[in-house]
Design a protein around this motif. Structure first.
Motif, PDB file in Angstrom:
ATOM      1  N   LEU A   1      19.128   6.857   6.557  1.00  0.00           N
ATOM      2  CA  LEU A   1      19.323   7.980   7.466  1.00  0.00           C
ATOM      3  C   LEU A   1      17.964   8.526   7.868  1.00  0.00           C
ATOM      4  CD1 LEU A   1      21.309   9.986   8.835  1.00  0.00           C
ATOM      5  CD2 LEU A   1      20.989  11.450   6.849  1.00  0.00           C
ATOM      6  N   ASP A   2      17.675   8.476   9.159  1.00  0.00           N
ATOM      7  CA  ASP A   2      16.394   8.967   9.677  1.00  0.00           C
ATOM      8  C   ASP A   2      15.209   8.355   8.935  1.00  0.00           C
ATOM      9  OD1 ASP A   2      17.461  10.510  11.659  1.00  0.00           O
ATOM     10  OD2 ASP A   2      17.510  12.336  10.475  1.00  0.00           O
ATOM     11  N   GLY A   3      15.319   7.058   8.594  1.00  0.00           N
ATOM     12  CA  GLY A   3      14.210   6.354   7.960  1.00  0.00           C
ATOM     13  C   GLY A   3      14.158   6.461   6.460  1.00  0.00           C
ATOM     14  N   ASP A   4      15.015   7.281   5.846  1.00  0.00           N
ATOM     15  CA  ASP A   4      15.030   7.437   4.392  1.00  0.00           C
ATOM     16  C   ASP A   4      16.220   6.686   3.802  1.00  0.00           C
ATOM     17  OD1 ASP A   4      12.809   9.097   4.400  1.00  0.00           O
ATOM     18  OD2 ASP A   4      14.022  10.889   4.706  1.00  0.00           O
ATOM     19  N   VAL A   5      15.986   5.999   2.682  1.00  0.00           N
ATOM     20  CA  VAL A   5      17.064   5.292   1.992  1.00  0.00           C
ATOM     21  C   VAL A   5      17.836   6.300   1.161  1.00  0.00           C
ATOM     22  CG1 VAL A   5      17.635   3.490   0.344  1.00  0.00           C
ATOM     23  CG2 VAL A   5      15.748   3.151   1.949  1.00  0.00           C
TER      24      VAL A   5
ATOM     25  N   LYS B   1       0.801  -1.223   0.000  1.00  0.00           N
ATOM     26  CA  LYS B   1       0.000   0.000   0.000  1.00  0.00           C
ATOM     27  C   LYS B   1       0.834   1.273   0.000  1.00  0.00           C
ATOM     28  CE  LYS B   1      -3.923  -2.110   2.417  1.00  0.00           C
ATOM     29  NZ  LYS B   1      -4.768  -2.052   3.635  1.00  0.00           N
ATOM     30  N   LEU B   2       2.116   1.162   0.311  1.00  0.00           N
ATOM     31  CA  LEU B   2       2.956   2.352   0.460  1.00  0.00           C
ATOM     32  C   LEU B   2       3.073   3.116  -0.862  1.00  0.00           C
ATOM     33  CD1 LEU B   2       4.898   4.096   2.152  1.00  0.00           C
ATOM     34  CD2 LEU B   2       6.738   2.500   1.518  1.00  0.00           C
ATOM     35  N   ASP B   3       2.857   4.419  -0.786  1.00  0.00           N
ATOM     36  CA  ASP B   3       3.004   5.308  -1.940  1.00  0.00           C
ATOM     37  C   ASP B   3       4.089   6.331  -1.624  1.00  0.00           C
ATOM     38  OD1 ASP B   3       2.801   6.870  -4.159  1.00  0.00           O
ATOM     39  OD2 ASP B   3       0.766   7.604  -3.766  1.00  0.00           O
ATOM     40  N   CYS B   4       5.279   6.092  -2.143  1.00  0.00           N
ATOM     41  CA  CYS B   4       6.412   6.966  -1.833  1.00  0.00           C
ATOM     42  C   CYS B   4       6.356   8.291  -2.583  1.00  0.00           C
ATOM     43  CB  CYS B   4       7.729   6.254  -2.151  1.00  0.00           C
ATOM     44  SG  CYS B   4       8.129   4.934  -0.980  1.00  0.00           S
ATOM     45  N   THR B   5       5.429   8.412  -3.522  1.00  0.00           N
ATOM     46  CA  THR B   5       5.272   9.712  -4.178  1.00  0.00           C
ATOM     47  C   THR B   5       4.518  10.698  -3.297  1.00  0.00           C
ATOM     48  OG1 THR B   5       3.221   8.975  -5.249  1.00  0.00           O
ATOM     49  CG2 THR B   5       5.284   8.609  -6.437  1.00  0.00           C
ATOM     50  N   ASP B   6       3.896  10.190  -2.225  1.00  0.00           N
ATOM     51  CA  ASP B   6       3.185  11.036  -1.259  1.00  0.00           C
ATOM     52  C   ASP B   6       4.151  11.407  -0.138  1.00  0.00           C
ATOM     53  OD1 ASP B   6       1.551  12.305   0.507  1.00  0.00           O
ATOM     54  OD2 ASP B   6       0.067  10.696   0.664  1.00  0.00           O
ATOM     55  N   LYS B   7       4.385  12.711   0.038  1.00  0.00           N
ATOM     56  CA  LYS B   7       5.361  13.177   1.026  1.00  0.00           C
ATOM     57  C   LYS B   7       5.007  12.722   2.428  1.00  0.00           C
ATOM     58  CE  LYS B   7       7.855  17.343   2.427  1.00  0.00           C
ATOM     59  NZ  LYS B   7       8.015  18.795   2.219  1.00  0.00           N
ATOM     60  N   LYS B   8       3.739  12.772   2.765  1.00  0.00           N
ATOM     61  CA  LYS B   8       3.315  12.373   4.107  1.00  0.00           C
ATOM     62  C   LYS B   8       3.599  10.907   4.359  1.00  0.00           C
ATOM     63  CE  LYS B   8      -0.646  12.463   7.238  1.00  0.00           C
ATOM     64  NZ  LYS B   8      -2.078  12.804   7.404  1.00  0.00           N
ATOM     65  N   GLN B   9       3.320  10.043   3.368  1.00  0.00           N
ATOM     66  CA  GLN B   9       3.590   8.617   3.538  1.00  0.00           C
ATOM     67  C   GLN B   9       5.083   8.336   3.636  1.00  0.00           C
ATOM     68  OE1 GLN B   9       1.389   5.659   1.359  1.00  0.00           O
ATOM     69  NE2 GLN B   9      -0.197   7.137   0.739  1.00  0.00           N
ATOM     70  N   ARG B  10       5.892   9.109   2.908  1.00  0.00           N
ATOM     71  CA  ARG B  10       7.344   8.925   3.008  1.00  0.00           C
ATOM     72  C   ARG B  10       7.833   9.197   4.421  1.00  0.00           C
ATOM     73  NH1 ARG B  10       7.686  11.958  -1.868  1.00  0.00           N
ATOM     74  NH2 ARG B  10       8.615  13.708  -0.732  1.00  0.00           N
ATOM     75  N   VAL B  11       7.284  10.240   5.040  1.00  0.00           N
ATOM     76  CA  VAL B  11       7.707  10.602   6.393  1.00  0.00           C
ATOM     77  C   VAL B  11       7.257   9.549   7.396  1.00  0.00           C
ATOM     78  CG1 VAL B  11       7.502  12.333   8.210  1.00  0.00           C
ATOM     79  CG2 VAL B  11       7.735  13.049   5.840  1.00  0.00           C
TER      80      VAL B  11
ATOM     81  N   THR C   1      11.658  -3.304   8.378  1.00  0.00           N
ATOM     82  CA  THR C   1      10.880  -2.081   8.171  1.00  0.00           C
ATOM     83  C   THR C   1      10.688  -1.830   6.692  1.00  0.00           C
ATOM     84  OG1 THR C   1      10.737   0.263   8.724  1.00  0.00           O
ATOM     85  CG2 THR C   1      12.901  -0.575   8.116  1.00  0.00           C
ATOM     86  N   ILE C   2       9.837  -0.869   6.393  1.00  0.00           N
ATOM     87  CA  ILE C   2       9.674  -0.378   5.028  1.00  0.00           C
ATOM     88  C   ILE C   2      10.243   1.037   4.968  1.00  0.00           C
ATOM     89  CG2 ILE C   2       7.665  -1.788   4.476  1.00  0.00           C
ATOM     90  CD1 ILE C   2       5.905   0.619   5.144  1.00  0.00           C
TER      91      ILE C   2
ATOM     92  N   ALA D   1       6.563   6.367   6.837  1.00  0.00           N
ATOM     93  CA  ALA D   1       7.030   4.996   6.576  1.00  0.00           C
ATOM     94  C   ALA D   1       8.122   4.595   7.551  1.00  0.00           C
ATOM     95  CB  ALA D   1       7.539   4.887   5.140  1.00  0.00           C
ATOM     96  N   GLY D   2       7.895   3.500   8.244  1.00  0.00           N
ATOM     97  CA  GLY D   2       8.908   2.969   9.152  1.00  0.00           C
ATOM     98  C   GLY D   2       9.099   3.756  10.426  1.00  0.00           C
ATOM     99  N   ARG D   3       8.229   4.714  10.715  1.00  0.00           N
ATOM    100  CA  ARG D   3       8.401   5.525  11.931  1.00  0.00           C
ATOM    101  C   ARG D   3       8.189   4.655  13.173  1.00  0.00           C
ATOM    102  NH1 ARG D   3       5.600  11.309  12.710  1.00  0.00           N
ATOM    103  NH2 ARG D   3       7.350  11.818  11.353  1.00  0.00           N
TER     104      ARG D   3
END
Length: 602
Positions: A338-342, A240-250, A262-263, A252-254
């Motif tokens: 780094l901080d959850g971002d690849v 379901k993850l949509d990495c084009t959505d800024k909110k979902q990117r933030v 994690t994702i 993800a994996g929190r």
């Protein structure tokens, strides 16, 4: 005949029209740039627009010395800036102040508690093996796709068509219908990598030499193992993850611990789109990196990033790369998180130990950025919250209103003084003040989007102080010209003779003001720098206005009868100035050796 004595050379009038044309063109260009950029008002600081200002102070880790240096501080600023942007904040400011402070200004409309948590903690850097990688958009539901196909091809079928469909195909299809099933390639990869399901799956049985006997279902209970709930949930989140959505990117994996899978999202190789990942538990963390540098590979000529690990980190990295080098893509990759971002997900082709080289489609800037990220994991720095200032928009508006009133009062008092004392000359001074104000406004407005300059309350105070500095330059020039008139000279030569001496005094005075502003800007921390910056900017503009507008305009006005004749409202009234009568030379009687004859006696 005796040679004439050398005297002070009179300054040439020059061409005042050119200077006035230059200042006019500059004003038009700045105003046009302001409207073209879409920014017609100066960018306001936190204390005027409202928001939160956080001051962080860098501290050395125990046993580490000289870790607080410009390189480490700038890297920390980049990381914190990415965190603030991850909150969805627009026009936030993150910058160094002094040699050990970082100021984070977040405008109104931001969750203060969340912002403080984000900027006040040390960045978390981990190396995680990649289990699955896919495009950043949500993965389509296979069951929905199959249903649509069935509806589109809903036609009578004959036995010949039905025969090729057997149990194995049905099982595979059933597994594909469920995104969480371990029968999907992603599900099998996730289960195998995490070892979450101790029961062998269908594919595992095939590897062990067990084959389907081809018999029909005998009615016994289906022994197909169900996926582990945690694994199924992670697979569902990934789908379901949509990495084009800024909110979902933030999001993800929190909140996921380093010891858990994690994702995550990350930029694709081309840097233009997003990819999503399922990542295994962290094998190496940022503290295991000793150093990272961006260099050029001498053989290929391409930019690469060289990493050097600590002794303990080298052992960990050797073990994980030994496993990854035997896997097929994408499971031979390790993600730098780094901080959850690849940040990057390079492939491993061989076992690596203390040193590693990351290659790819790097340019100089991207290689340096990645090296900074890797180096930050080993930074012996922590940041402590020194102060937090929260200003409501209402309070900021009141402060701005009060500052504008103070500036208007100061400007009005200066104008009244100029009109009363200088009369007609006050028109030149007021016109110069208006030109200076227009230049200041347009430049400050353009500096907002250009260098993120924000007009705060101390900066407004600096602009008010600048009114006096600018008026002082006019007064110096006017008084020099009036002194020349007092000595009996007419106005036009008085302007040209008074300008060199006035120019020298103005330059010395403005240099001292600019030097004070520069020193204040360098040694101060926080909002005082806004005062120093505005004071320095207006001081430079004072020089520009006096040289390119006030003096040329004065030259033109000296040619007008109103000023040249010494009208009582011109500011050059002989009676008010106490002008001396012109000095006349005494006549000599022709052919006489006697001294000069008094004109009265003659």
């Amino acid at each position: 005949m005796a040679a004439p004595k050398k005297g002070r050379r009179q300054s040439a009038p020059g061409k005042p029209g050119r200077a006035l044309a230059f200042i006019l063109i500059a004003l038009v260009a700045l105003t046009g740039g302001m409207f073209l950029s879409g920014h017609t008002t100066p960018r306001l600081g936190i204390d005027l627009a409202g928001g939160t200002s956080i001051t962080l102070e860098a501290k050395n880790e125990p046993g580490q010395k000289n870790a607080i240096n410009p390189t480490n501080m700038n890297t920390a600023v980049d990381i914190i800036n990415n965190r603030v942007n991850g909150l969805g904040v627009s026009e936030a400011e993150v910058q160094t102040q002094g040699d050990r402070n970082i100021i984070v200004n977040i405008p109104k409309g931001t969750n203060e508690k969340q912002a403080r948590e984000q900027v006040g903690t040390t960045a978390q850097l981990y190396f995680r093996p990649v289990i699955t990688q896919a495009a950043g958009a949500p993965t389509p539901d296979p069951s929905a796709t199959d249903k649509e196909k069935d509806k589109a091809t809903d036609k009578p079928t004959d036995k010949a068509t039905d025969k090729p469909t057997d149990k194995a195909t049905d099982k595979a299809t059933d597994g594909a219908d469920k995104p969480n099933s371990s029968a999907t390639p992603q599900g099998r990869a996730l289960t195998d990598a995490l070892k979450a399901d101790p029961t062998p799956s269908a594919s595992d049985k095939a590897k062990d030499g067990k084959k389907d006997d081809g018999k029909k279902d005998d009615g016994k209970k289906d022994e197909t193992p169900k996926p582990d709930p945690a694994t199924a949930k992670l697979q569902e989140q990934f789908t379901k993850l949509d990495c084009t959505d800024k909110k979902q990117r933030v999001e993800a994996g929190r909140g996921i611990k380093p010891s858990e899978p994690t994702i995550a999202c990350g930029k694709s190789a081309d840097g233009k789109s997003w990819d999503k990942f399922i990542l295994a538990p962290a094998e190496v963390n940022g503290k295991d990196v000793d150093e990272a540098q961006a260099t050029i590979n001498q053989q290929t000529g391409a930019w690469v990033v060289n990493m050097e690990f600590t002794k303990g980190g080298a052992d960990k990295f050797s073990k994980v790369t030994s496993k990854l080098s035997q896997q097929q893509p994408p499971q031979n990759q390790f993600a730098i998180v780094l901080d959850g971002d690849v940040v990057s997900a390079p492939s491993v082709n061989t076992t690596l130990s203390k040193n590693a080289e990351i290659s790819g489609s790097f340019n100089q800037q991207s290689a340096k950025d990645l090296a900074n990220v890797l180096s930050y994991g080993a930074l012996p720095l922590t940041f402590h919250e020194q102060s937090v200032t929260t200003v409501s928009p209402a309070l900021g508006g009141e402060q701005l209103h009060a500052g504008l009133i103070a500036g208007a009062i100061g400007l009005a008092l200066v104008i009244i003084y100029l009109v009363v004392y200088y009369r007609g000359l006050s028109l030149i001074a007021i016109a110069s003040l208006l030109v200076s104000a227009a230049l200041t406004y347009t430049i400050m407005t353009l500096l907002g989007p250009t260098i993120k300059f924000a007009l705060n309350l101390p900066a407004v105070c600096g602009a008010i102080v600048a009114i006096g500095i600018t008026a002082d330059s006019f007064i110096v020039f006017f008084e020099r010209v009036r002194d020349e008139v007092r000595e009996g000279r007419s106005l036009r030569p008085a302007v040209e003779r008074g300008w060199p001496r006035a120019r020298r005094t103005i330059l010395v005075s403005d240099f001292v003001s600019f030097l004070a502003a520069a020193v204040l800007f360098v040694v101060t921390v926080g909002k005082v720098q806004g005062f120093a910056f505005t004071l320095g900017l207006t001081t430079l503009l004072d020089v520009v206005v006096v040289f390119f507008f006030t003096k040329p305009l004065m030259t033109l006005m000296a040619r007008k009868k109103f000023f040249a004749s010494g009208h009582k409202w011109s500011g050059f009234d002989p009676k008010r100035l106490g002008v001396k009568p012109p000095i006349r030379r005494a006549r000599r009687v022709p052919g006489s050796s006697a001294g000069p004859v008094d004109p009265k006696e003659a």
